[in-house]
Enzyme design. Sequence first.
Site, short mmCIF file in Angstrom:
data_model
loop_
_atom_site.label_atom_id
_atom_site.label_comp_id
_atom_site.label_asym_id
_atom_site.label_seq_id
_atom_site.Cartn_x
_atom_site.Cartn_y
_atom_site.Cartn_z
N ASP A 1 0.86 -1.17 0.00
CA ASP A 1 0.00 0.00 0.00
C ASP A 1 0.91 1.24 0.00
O ASP A 1 2.11 1.12 0.30
CB ASP A 1 -0.89 -0.05 1.25
N ASP B 1 -0.11 5.18 1.06
CA ASP B 1 -0.29 6.13 2.16
C ASP B 1 -0.43 5.40 3.49
O ASP B 1 -1.26 4.51 3.64
CB ASP B 1 -1.53 6.99 1.91
N ASP C 1 -1.43 -1.01 6.06
CA ASP C 1 -1.53 -0.43 7.41
C ASP C 1 -2.95 -0.34 7.94
O ASP C 1 -3.13 0.14 9.06
CB ASP C 1 -0.90 0.98 7.41
#
Length: 218
Positions: A8, A10, A166
């Site tokens: 991922d 951001d 995250d």
Amino acid sequence: MIDTYIFDMDGTLVDSLPDLTVVTNMALESVGFPTHTEDEVRSFVGNGAEILVRRACPADADSDIVDHVLATWRQLYPVYGLSKTEPFPGMVEAVRTLKEQGKGVGVVSNKFDAALKKVAERYYPGLFDVAVGESKVTPRKPDPTGLLKAISDLGSVPERTVFVGDTHTDLETARNAGVRCIILSWGYERGDFYETCEADAVMSSAQELLQFAQENDI
């Protein structure tokens, strides 16, 4: 053996929250809507620009005005969206090391595709073999389409792939694609997610990721 690592963007590879806050508030101010703190914007991110903007706008806002705010956001992001963004410590080196070890490395994000490729090249120049963002043909995560495309483009299969993210969206995406998932605990989730999530591993440093790669390179 795991030979493919897909990330991922951001909250995983880069800390973009300061810039997302600035751009979001500029777009809101353009129509006189109230602005938000960085912590509030943190709770809006993870599902792409459209969802971010819709969450940031007042709940009773007219849909046409919200669409205008989104269009403004998309115009502002290329100009102001990379002013304060920085890679998380050790992650550029970790991705470079994986690539030098012959691993397939890619990035899959809910950031719209053109912006994702711009951010990837600015902060991780030449490191990603594949970058897949949201587009007309690639729906937002947790739909696994983008992740599965990246795996295929890298010449791998889900059984040899780890998705590194995250948020709960990243974990759900990995599960939907049938791949293992590593969650990095410095990300943008709130509450006790990092203590309670059922990822294959939760890590707090880039070095842990490289240690995992070494242990699974057999």
